[in-house]
Design an enzyme around this catalytic site. Structure first.
Site, mmCIF file in Angstrom:
data_model
loop_
_atom_site.group_PDB
_atom_site.id
_atom_site.type_symbol
_atom_site.label_atom_id
_atom_site.label_comp_id
_atom_site.label_asym_id
_atom_site.label_seq_id
_atom_site.Cartn_x
_atom_site.Cartn_y
_atom_site.Cartn_z
ATOM 1 N N ASP A 51 -13.720 1.801 15.569
ATOM 2 C CA ASP A 51 -14.261 0.501 15.625
ATOM 3 C C ASP A 51 -12.990 -0.162 15.513
ATOM 4 O OD1 ASP A 51 -16.909 0.822 16.047
ATOM 5 O OD2 ASP A 51 -17.282 0.601 13.812
ATOM 6 N N TYR A 108 -15.034 10.218 6.376
ATOM 7 C CA TYR A 108 -14.801 9.237 6.457
ATOM 8 C C TYR A 108 -14.155 8.678 5.073
ATOM 9 C CZ TYR A 108 -15.034 7.679 11.544
ATOM 10 O OH TYR A 108 -15.212 7.964 12.608
#
Length: 269
Positions: A51, A108
């Site tokens: 993102d 992540y």
């Protein structure tokens, strides 16, 4: 010949990895740099999407070339690219392995600081939160690998052909004085803003605004959250991408220091 490029980037100045016409993105910057060097249009395929504002301390893309170059492309590419994008390795691959579809696991890390610090503002997310209930956050986090349909924790589930994700691990860490938190999650795939939504829900559990039972009801698909508010983007890093044929550690010394338990003082809670 297909080549895998091992890179990292600071996503602060970009609207994500993927090329689109609305704003500058990492893919566009790299493709433009390669075209400038190779004197021909190029198309690269990334290992996934990030993102706007999200970082990657490890990322791979692949590029096909009919003929090998006869110069030091690694040096030239790093010279042309801006300081917030680095190329560490260019790896020739046998056959046609796919940077996106062949990845079997992506990890992540999400970093939080609970005090205002101008030197952390671009690399960690500020949440001025006191007295978080870490025990409840840990219990809720432990539920994640037991559920697989994450439709309820995705911004745009209709955009995905499947909302099934196999989370293999999810853990929280804290630094020595309790002022910084780190969330790590590993899975085969993720949905739109899924990790940031999960972090936001877990923080609400820590503040007592969301119960563990209600959180589990989202995972089980028995209820839907009223609001999906993703956590801030700047704390999120794509930190490890693993292939059946390629498993290497991130190269950035800064990232290594962030993730290393001993150097950064991270302890599980």
């Amino acid at each position: 010949m297909r080549y895998f490029f091992h890179i990292a980037y600071d996503g602060s100045n970009y609207r994500g990895w993927q090329r689109h016409p609305y704003a500058i993105n990492v893919q566009q910057v790299i493709e433009d740099a390669l075209q400038r060097i190779l004197k021909k249009p190029v198309n690269i395929v990334g290992c996934g999407r990030t993102d706007a504002g999200v970082h990657a301390s490890q990322f791979f893309f692949h590029l096909d070339m009919a003929e090998p170059w006869e110069f030091d492309l690694l040096f030239r590419l790093n010279k042309v690219l801006p300081p917030d994008i680095a190329v560490f390795d260019i790896i020739p691959m046998e056959g046609l392995p796919h940077a996106r579809f062949d990845a079997i696991q992506r990890s992540y890390d999400y970093f939080i600081h609970t005090y205002k610090d101008p030197f952390l503002s671009n690399v960690s997310s500020l949440y001025l939160l006191d007295n978080l209930n870490l025990d409840n956050m840990k219990v809720a986090t432990a539920l994640l690998p037991h559920y697989h349909d994450y439709r309820a924790l995705c911004i745009t589930p209709a955009d995905h052909t499947s909302t099934i994700c196999n989370i293999t691990s999810a853990d929280w860490f804290i630094n020595a004085n309790g002022s910084r938190l780190r969330f790590r999650i590993s899975a085969n795939r993720y949905l739109s803003r899924m990790i940031r939504i999960i972090v936001g829900k877990l923080l609400r559990i820590g503040t007592g605004k969301l119960s563990i039972d209600e959180f589990e009801s989202y995972l089980a698909g028995t209820s839907l959250p009223r609001h999906l508010t993703p956590a801030h983007p700047q704390g999120l890093y794509l930190s490890k991408v693993t292939y059946p044929y390629l498993d290497i550690n991130p190269r950035s010394s800064f990232a290594t220091a962030l993730y290393n338990h001993t150097e950064a003082g991270w302890q599980p809670f």
